[in-house]
Design a protein around this motif. Structure first.
Motif, PDB file in Angstrom:
ATOM      1  N   UNK A 107       0.823  -1.211   0.000  1.00  0.00           N
ATOM      2  CA  UNK A 107       0.000   0.000   0.000  1.00  0.00           C
ATOM      3  C   UNK A 107       0.858   1.263   0.000  1.00  0.00           C
ATOM      4  N   UNK A 108       1.996   1.217   0.691  1.00  0.00           N
ATOM      5  CA  UNK A 108       2.861   2.402   0.745  1.00  0.00           C
ATOM      6  C   UNK A 108       3.453   2.728  -0.617  1.00  0.00           C
ATOM      7  N   UNK A 109       3.836   1.703  -1.369  1.00  0.00           N
ATOM      8  CA  UNK A 109       4.398   1.946  -2.688  1.00  0.00           C
ATOM      9  C   UNK A 109       3.323   2.317  -3.713  1.00  0.00           C
ATOM     10  N   UNK A 110       2.080   2.022  -3.397  1.00  0.00           N
ATOM     11  CA  UNK A 110       1.002   2.331  -4.335  1.00  0.00           C
ATOM     12  C   UNK A 110       0.201   3.567  -3.923  1.00  0.00           C
ATOM     13  N   UNK A 111       0.691   4.352  -3.012  1.00  0.00           N
ATOM     14  CA  UNK A 111      -0.057   5.516  -2.541  1.00  0.00           C
ATOM     15  C   UNK A 111      -0.271   6.490  -3.702  1.00  0.00           C
ATOM     16  N   UNK A 112      -1.506   6.960  -3.832  1.00  0.00           N
ATOM     17  CA  UNK A 112      -1.849   7.862  -4.933  1.00  0.00           C
ATOM     18  C   UNK A 112      -2.885   8.907  -4.526  1.00  0.00           C
ATOM     19  N   UNK A 113      -3.979   8.474  -3.920  1.00  0.00           N
ATOM     20  CA  UNK A 113      -5.092   9.386  -3.655  1.00  0.00           C
ATOM     21  C   UNK A 113      -4.677  10.604  -2.841  1.00  0.00           C
ATOM     22  N   UNK A 114      -3.869  10.369  -1.819  1.00  0.00           N
ATOM     23  CA  UNK A 114      -3.483  11.459  -0.934  1.00  0.00           C
ATOM     24  C   UNK A 114      -2.666  12.522  -1.685  1.00  0.00           C
ATOM     25  N   UNK A 115      -1.714  12.059  -2.513  1.00  0.00           N
ATOM     26  CA  UNK A 115      -0.908  13.011  -3.276  1.00  0.00           C
ATOM     27  C   UNK A 115      -1.761  13.737  -4.311  1.00  0.00           C
ATOM     28  N   UNK A 116      -2.682  13.041  -4.927  1.00  0.00           N
ATOM     29  CA  UNK A 116      -3.519  13.643  -5.968  1.00  0.00           C
ATOM     30  C   UNK A 116      -4.457  14.697  -5.389  1.00  0.00           C
ATOM     31  N   UNK A 117      -5.021  14.417  -4.225  1.00  0.00           N
ATOM     32  CA  UNK A 117      -6.022  15.317  -3.654  1.00  0.00           C
ATOM     33  C   UNK A 117      -5.375  16.398  -2.795  1.00  0.00           C
ATOM     34  N   UNK A 118      -4.393  16.019  -1.983  1.00  0.00           N
ATOM     35  CA  UNK A 118      -3.847  16.949  -1.000  1.00  0.00           C
ATOM     36  C   UNK A 118      -2.817  17.905  -1.583  1.00  0.00           C
ATOM     37  N   UNK A 119      -1.903  17.398  -2.410  1.00  0.00           N
ATOM     38  CA  UNK A 119      -0.752  18.210  -2.791  1.00  0.00           C
ATOM     39  C   UNK A 119      -0.493  18.295  -4.286  1.00  0.00           C
ATOM     40  N   UNK A 120      -1.100  17.411  -5.101  1.00  0.00           N
ATOM     41  CA  UNK A 120      -0.799  17.363  -6.534  1.00  0.00           C
ATOM     42  C   UNK A 120       0.702  17.189  -6.793  1.00  0.00           C
ATOM     43  N   UNK A 121       1.359  16.456  -5.888  1.00  0.00           N
ATOM     44  CA  UNK A 121       2.790  16.193  -6.046  1.00  0.00           C
ATOM     45  C   UNK A 121       3.698  17.280  -5.522  1.00  0.00           C
ATOM     46  N   UNK A 122       3.155  18.380  -5.073  1.00  0.00           N
ATOM     47  CA  UNK A 122       3.974  19.506  -4.598  1.00  0.00           C
ATOM     48  C   UNK A 122       4.129  19.487  -3.095  1.00  0.00           C
ATOM     49  N   UNK A 123       4.739  20.528  -2.546  1.00  0.00           N
ATOM     50  CA  UNK A 123       5.344  21.648  -3.280  1.00  0.00           C
ATOM     51  C   UNK A 123       6.711  21.293  -3.851  1.00  0.00           C
ATOM     52  N   UNK A 124       6.984  21.751  -5.052  1.00  0.00           N
ATOM     53  CA  UNK A 124       8.261  21.513  -5.732  1.00  0.00           C
ATOM     54  C   UNK A 124       8.569  20.026  -5.816  1.00  0.00           C
ATOM     55  N   UNK A 125       7.540  19.227  -6.138  1.00  0.00           N
ATOM     56  CA  UNK A 125       7.648  17.769  -6.303  1.00  0.00           C
ATOM     57  C   UNK A 125       8.081  17.061  -5.018  1.00  0.00           C
ATOM     58  N   UNK A 126       7.851  17.684  -3.878  1.00  0.00           N
ATOM     59  CA  UNK A 126       8.238  17.071  -2.603  1.00  0.00           C
ATOM     60  C   UNK A 126       7.376  15.858  -2.282  1.00  0.00           C
ATOM     61  N   UNK A 127       6.171  15.783  -2.831  1.00  0.00           N
ATOM     62  CA  UNK A 127       5.297  14.629  -2.610  1.00  0.00           C
ATOM     63  C   UNK A 127       4.951  13.950  -3.932  1.00  0.00           C
ATOM     64  N   UNK A 128       5.911  13.937  -4.835  1.00  0.00           N
ATOM     65  CA  UNK A 128       5.715  13.283  -6.125  1.00  0.00           C
ATOM     66  C   UNK A 128       5.874  11.775  -5.955  1.00  0.00           C
ATOM     67  N   UNK A 129       4.827  11.128  -5.478  1.00  0.00           N
ATOM     68  CA  UNK A 129       4.877   9.685  -5.272  1.00  0.00           C
ATOM     69  C   UNK A 129       4.937   8.957  -6.614  1.00  0.00           C
ATOM     70  N   UNK A 130       5.433   7.744  -6.568  1.00  0.00           N
ATOM     71  CA  UNK A 130       5.708   7.001  -7.797  1.00  0.00           C
ATOM     72  C   UNK A 130       4.442   6.774  -8.618  1.00  0.00           C
ATOM     73  N   UNK A 131       3.366   6.357  -7.976  1.00  0.00           N
ATOM     74  CA  UNK A 131       2.136   6.081  -8.717  1.00  0.00           C
ATOM     75  C   UNK A 131       1.517   7.368  -9.241  1.00  0.00           C
ATOM     76  N   UNK A 132       1.669   8.463  -8.499  1.00  0.00           N
ATOM     77  CA  UNK A 132       1.191   9.747  -9.009  1.00  0.00           C
ATOM     78  C   UNK A 132       1.984  10.152 -10.237  1.00  0.00           C
ATOM     79  N   UNK A 133       3.291   9.926 -10.225  1.00  0.00           N
ATOM     80  CA  UNK A 133       4.125  10.194 -11.393  1.00  0.00           C
ATOM     81  C   UNK A 133       3.724   9.289 -12.556  1.00  0.00           C
ATOM     82  N   UNK A 134       3.408   8.023 -12.262  1.00  0.00           N
ATOM     83  CA  UNK A 134       2.939   7.095 -13.287  1.00  0.00           C
ATOM     84  C   UNK A 134       1.633   7.592 -13.910  1.00  0.00           C
TER      85      UNK A 134
END
Length: 298
Positions: free
Chosen positions: A224-251
């Motif tokens: 689940x940790x490697x597949x995290x997506x919803x939180x980054x998509x809703x909370x931060x959109x991968x930011x700030x400055x790609x600090x929360x650019x999770x792998x699945x969000x990048x995918x």
């Protein structure tokens, strides 16, 4: 022979829906993804060509800067999330396993957040962790404690997302509770007879007896940790400055924003190999710390 053939026929008949579902919705897409990862397929191009392992060479060759950035962020998230989830869930399960008044109510309260939709939970946390109007910073100010930028600062974005995901650990707690309730009471009585304390019961009875449950929850937490997506998509959109650019969000961003499906398929297969490697590592090390009753091991 007739009876065996009939049993085989009905066995295959009853498993046919699950088999077809696996072939159509799991194995088929995986094969298609593996094939696409060797092409330059894009949604808005009429033709695509076989490029071999060029997509993988681009990933590991350093040409794609976001690949290693997303890997680092995801590993950082997993390093925080997995041990914290296991430790907190196990501690809560121990408390909820005690014979206290209102135990059923407390169990319900702990489990309820895990069935709340992720989107709704994320929206609540967006408000709670707002550095200007959020309730968390307001409470910290009332207590004269230092506040934080939470999701809006590079150094605190990932720990803040870990905090939000801890809200839904009720399912893991329930699995731990199932393991705890299956421990025979006579083991604890034997410790009492030998003059042992609660600490001895925890270390020498509880933890060894629930080690298969710890093993299962660790595997699931890693996945689940490697597949995290919803939180980054809703909370931060991968930011700030790609600090929360999770792998699945990048995918997802590569596949559905940049429409590079062939390259995204290669990214997906790298994730599959990473999860497989970590799972095999945990399985390999489990022989030294997971205890199964009846194995005859010390």
């Amino acid at each position: 022979m007739v009876r065996e053939r009939k049993a085989l026929f009905f066995g295959l008949l009853f498993t046919l829906p699950a088999t077809l579902g696996f072939l159509l919705f799991v194995a088929g897409p995986m094969i298609a993804s593996a094939a696409l990862s060797l092409t330059d397929f894009s949604v808005f191009r009429d033709k695509f060509y076989f490029v071999g392992f060029d997509n993988y060479a681009k990933l590991f060759g350093g040409e794609d800067l976001f690949f290693y950035k997303s890997l680092g962020v995801t590993f950082y998230f997993a390093a925080l999330k997995v041990p914290l989830t296991i430790a907190v869930s196990f501690a809560i399960a121990l408390l909820l396993n005690a014979n206290i008044k209102g135990r059923a109510l407390f169990r319900t309260i702990i489990y309820l957040p895990s069935i709340v939709p992720t989107v709704a939970t994320a929206m609540i946390w967006t408000w709670l962790l707002n550095p200007d109007l959020g309730l968390v910073n307001a409470m910290l100010e009332k207590l004269h404690l230092p506040t934080s930028s939470w999701l809006y600062a590079e150094d605190s974005a990932v720990p803040s997302i870990v905090l939000t995901t801890m809200w839904g650990i009720g399912g893991t707690v329930v699995i731990f509770l199932a393991g705890l309730t299956g421990i025979p009471e006579q083991y604890y009585e034997a410790v009492d007879v030998d003059g042992g304390s609660r600490w001895h019961k925890l270390v020498h009875v509880t933890i060894p007896m629930v080690s298969p449950t710890i093993f299962f929850n660790t595997i699931m937490a890693i996945i689940h940790s490697f597949q995290v997506f919803n939180e980054a998509y809703i909370l931060t959109q991968g930011g700030p400055n790609n600090a929360s650019l999770f792998y699945v969000f990048y995918l997802w961003r590569t596949a559905f924003r940049d429409t590079e499906m062939g390259y995204a398929s290669a990214i997906a297969w790298v994730l599959f190999v990473i999860i497989l490697a970590f799972t095999m590592l945990v399985f390999r090390t489990s022989k030294s710390w997971v205890y199964y009753e009846g194995e005859g091991r010390p």
